[in-house]
Motif scaffolding. Sequence first.
Motif, PDB file in Angstrom:
ATOM      1  N   SER A 383       0.889  -1.163   0.000  1.00 38.14           N
ATOM      2  CA  SER A 383       0.000   0.000   0.000  1.00 38.14           C
ATOM      3  C   SER A 383       0.926   1.211   0.000  1.00 38.14           C
ATOM      4  O   SER A 383       2.151   1.063   0.030  1.00 38.14           O
ATOM      5  N   GLU A 384       0.326   2.392  -0.029  1.00 39.23           N
ATOM      6  CA  GLU A 384       1.170   3.579  -0.152  1.00 39.23           C
ATOM      7  C   GLU A 384       2.227   3.667   0.950  1.00 39.23           C
ATOM      8  O   GLU A 384       3.360   4.060   0.733  1.00 39.23           O
ATOM      9  N   ARG A 385       1.829   3.237   2.149  1.00 38.56           N
ATOM     10  CA  ARG A 385       2.749   3.362   3.281  1.00 38.56           C
ATOM     11  C   ARG A 385       3.484   2.060   3.609  1.00 38.56           C
ATOM     12  O   ARG A 385       4.314   2.022   4.496  1.00 38.56           O
ATOM     13  N   LYS A 386       3.101   1.015   2.879  1.00 37.41           N
ATOM     14  CA  LYS A 386       3.671  -0.292   3.218  1.00 37.41           C
ATOM     15  C   LYS A 386       4.498  -0.803   2.035  1.00 37.41           C
ATOM     16  O   LYS A 386       3.949  -1.284   1.050  1.00 37.41           O
ATOM     17  N   ILE A 387       5.805  -0.653   2.165  1.00 41.42           N
ATOM     18  CA  ILE A 387       6.671  -1.078   1.067  1.00 41.42           C
ATOM     19  C   ILE A 387       7.614  -2.165   1.568  1.00 41.42           C
ATOM     20  O   ILE A 387       8.126  -2.092   2.693  1.00 41.42           O
ATOM     21  N   ARG A 388       7.793  -3.188   0.754  1.00 44.68           N
ATOM     22  CA  ARG A 388       8.680  -4.295   1.134  1.00 44.68           C
ATOM     23  C   ARG A 388       9.791  -4.436   0.096  1.00 44.68           C
ATOM     24  O   ARG A 388       9.592  -4.131  -1.083  1.00 44.68           O
ATOM     25  N   TYR A 389      10.924  -4.912   0.570  1.00 44.09           N
ATOM     26  CA  TYR A 389      12.067  -5.104  -0.326  1.00 44.09           C
ATOM     27  C   TYR A 389      12.575  -6.535  -0.171  1.00 44.09           C
ATOM     28  O   TYR A 389      12.404  -7.144   0.884  1.00 44.09           O
ATOM     29  N   ARG A 390      13.208  -7.030  -1.230  1.00 44.07           N
ATOM     30  CA  ARG A 390      13.982  -8.263  -1.060  1.00 44.07           C
ATOM     31  C   ARG A 390      15.112  -8.274  -2.076  1.00 44.07           C
ATOM     32  O   ARG A 390      15.041  -7.575  -3.100  1.00 44.07           O
ATOM     33  N   PHE A 391      16.147  -9.054  -1.789  1.00 41.32           N
ATOM     34  CA  PHE A 391      17.273  -9.115  -2.706  1.00 41.32           C
ATOM     35  C   PHE A 391      16.788  -9.684  -4.034  1.00 41.32           C
ATOM     36  O   PHE A 391      16.135 -10.720  -4.064  1.00 41.32           O
ATOM     37  N   HIS A 392      17.117  -8.980  -5.120  1.00 39.62           N
ATOM     38  CA  HIS A 392      16.697  -9.457  -6.438  1.00 39.62           C
ATOM     39  C   HIS A 392      17.286 -10.845  -6.694  1.00 39.62           C
ATOM     40  O   HIS A 392      16.608 -11.750  -7.157  1.00 39.62           O
ATOM     41  N   ASP A 393      18.581 -11.009  -6.382  1.00 37.76           N
ATOM     42  CA  ASP A 393      19.229 -12.309  -6.532  1.00 37.76           C
ATOM     43  C   ASP A 393      19.359 -12.919  -5.133  1.00 37.76           C
ATOM     44  O   ASP A 393      20.072 -12.378  -4.289  1.00 37.76           O
ATOM     45  N   PRO A 394      18.668 -14.033  -4.877  1.00 35.36           N
ATOM     46  CA  PRO A 394      18.723 -14.584  -3.519  1.00 35.36           C
ATOM     47  C   PRO A 394      20.131 -14.980  -3.076  1.00 35.36           C
ATOM     48  O   PRO A 394      20.412 -15.050  -1.876  1.00 35.36           O
ATOM     49  N   LEU A 395      21.028 -15.195  -4.055  1.00 37.97           N
ATOM     50  CA  LEU A 395      22.405 -15.559  -3.677  1.00 37.97           C
ATOM     51  C   LEU A 395      23.192 -14.348  -3.160  1.00 37.97           C
ATOM     52  O   LEU A 395      24.303 -14.494  -2.656  1.00 37.97           O
ATOM     53  N   MET A 396      22.620 -13.144  -3.299  1.00 40.81           N
ATOM     54  CA  MET A 396      23.329 -11.944  -2.862  1.00 40.81           C
ATOM     55  C   MET A 396      23.385 -11.836  -1.338  1.00 40.81           C
ATOM     56  O   MET A 396      24.386 -11.423  -0.759  1.00 40.81           O
ATOM     57  N   ARG A 397      22.307 -12.218  -0.668  1.00 43.14           N
ATOM     58  CA  ARG A 397      22.251 -12.060   0.784  1.00 43.14           C
ATOM     59  C   ARG A 397      23.417 -12.786   1.490  1.00 43.14           C
ATOM     60  O   ARG A 397      24.166 -12.149   2.245  1.00 43.14           O
ATOM     61  N   PRO A 398      23.603 -14.094   1.218  1.00 44.29           N
ATOM     62  CA  PRO A 398      24.747 -14.754   1.861  1.00 44.29           C
ATOM     63  C   PRO A 398      26.084 -14.115   1.471  1.00 44.29           C
ATOM     64  O   PRO A 398      27.009 -14.070   2.284  1.00 44.29           O
ATOM     65  N   PHE A 399      26.174 -13.580   0.254  1.00 38.64           N
ATOM     66  CA  PHE A 399      27.436 -12.956  -0.160  1.00 38.64           C
ATOM     67  C   PHE A 399      27.726 -11.728   0.693  1.00 38.64           C
ATOM     68  O   PHE A 399      28.851 -11.514   1.151  1.00 38.64           O
ATOM     69  N   VAL A 400      26.691 -10.913   0.929  1.00 38.97           N
ATOM     70  CA  VAL A 400      26.876  -9.701   1.739  1.00 38.97           C
ATOM     71  C   VAL A 400      27.274 -10.106   3.167  1.00 38.97           C
ATOM     72  O   VAL A 400      28.172  -9.505   3.772  1.00 38.97           O
ATOM     73  N   LEU A 401      26.639 -11.154   3.675  1.00 33.36           N
ATOM     74  CA  LEU A 401      26.977 -11.605   5.031  1.00 33.36           C
ATOM     75  C   LEU A 401      28.415 -12.136   5.075  1.00 33.36           C
ATOM     76  O   LEU A 401      29.145 -11.899   6.034  1.00 33.36           O
ATOM     77  N   LEU A 402      28.790 -12.827   4.011  1.00 39.50           N
ATOM     78  CA  LEU A 402      30.165 -13.350   3.926  1.00 39.50           C
ATOM     79  C   LEU A 402      31.164 -12.207   4.018  1.00 39.50           C
ATOM     80  O   LEU A 402      32.170 -12.279   4.729  1.00 39.50           O
TER      81      LEU A 402
END
Length: 419
Positions: A383-402
């Motif tokens: 909704s206008e006030r409710k915005i969600r995000y996620r990593f476009h490439d799911p393999l990116m999240r572990p890379f950032v944590l690494l």
Amino acid sequence: MNELSVLQANLTTLKSIFRPSSPTDDQSLFRGRRNQLRGVMSGLAEVGQHILIYGERGVGKTSLGYMAKSLFDTGPALHRVSVRIQCADGESFTDIWQDFYLRLRAAVDAKGKELRSHLEGALDSLDEILNYPNSDTLTATDVHRALAVLASDVEVLIIIDEFDRLGAWDETTPFGDLIKSLSDDRLPVTLVIVGVADSIDGLIKAHASTPRSLRQILMPRMEQDELLSIVVDGYAEFGRKAEYELSCDQKAAEVIAQVAEGFPYYAHLLAGAAGTEALYRAEHAIGVEEVFQSMVVAIEDADHTIRSSYVSSTTARADANLETTLMACAMARADELGYFSSTDVAEALSTLLKSKRNSGHVNSHLQKFSSAPHWILDRKEISERKIRYRFHDPLMRPFVLLKGYHQGVLGGGKESESS
Ligand SMILES: Nc1ncnc2c1ncn2[C@@H]1O[C@H](COP(=O)(O)OP(=O)(O)OP(=O)(O)O)[C@@H](O)[C@H]1O
Ligand SMILES: [Mg+2]
């Protein structure tokens, strides 16, 4: 052999076991996935059933496709042939089946003279039907006719991988029609469709009754014990092949499995990097310390697209804090589909900086991350006030944590050392 040649040979053996960039096609290296293997085996055993393997990027879909091929190839029928096709960006139904013809010829040739002469007539008919269609494009009926000719002489398995890369959504319709007609006629032809998708509806535009003849196999992320066995059994396999013992203590294997976050890709990458470092140092034992030390190698060896996307999204002359916010995105609490809110990111950032931050502090970065040229996050407006995000490439999240572990920003890593 001299010392360097032995080291080279051992590195080659290690890389044949831990190979993040290539799928597992060897049953002896394939770990876990009992339910998914059962699904494949039942699908193969039942005439008229076809198989759809779907899930996130990098979870092991192609490897399961290879297991289907390997199980089929070693089956009891005297005459059988399996063909694997990889779709390329923008290809059409016609492109796929003309490619199939070439690959079929190569597979038959590879199997030797006997099969080649057994299939000579069928191959000529297929050439005519698939390469010289009445109109410019092939229809599901044409392909059905070709496969019926082939199936009168052999059992056939066809794996169509990277199905999500087909040119247009409408290109998937004839596949749905084909599956239905092959199934209705109970031809001994099994199609295995493999692709990235959240659900079957995201992959194939099917006839209403197609799902009944299509065994759907969701590849979830791997369980912790499956990842542990990739690591522990992999080192054991190395010991047998190389006659050089590499052993990993339980805690170190757990760290690898934890950082991998369900992706076998990272289990291979990290276990391979830790093993490589041990070989260079002529050591045998791999502990937690060694795993963290080898993370720099893993980061350098990671997929080029992941590394370059990370660099382009965090590089901006006037904004040195992008990298920290991205780390907070990777640490943020996410729902089961990987979505998080700006509040989740702000919370993670507060933990990271040990100082309170709110959504206002992260919103401009989130906006950057979800648009060009920094694009790394997908944005969903609920909704206008409710915005969600996620990593476009799911393999990116572990890379950032690494990266975070390696830089010592997250627990356990060594203190900041640029990479
Ligand atoms: N069951 C398994 N046991 C051991 N290693 C596995 C297993 N499944 C996958 N792997 C390894 O994980 C990595 C990714 O596997 P694979 O290429 O099959 O994934 P994918 O889902 O097809 O990826 P993509 O979406 O990028 O095509 C490869 O290194 C592969 O060898
Ligand atoms: Mg794949």
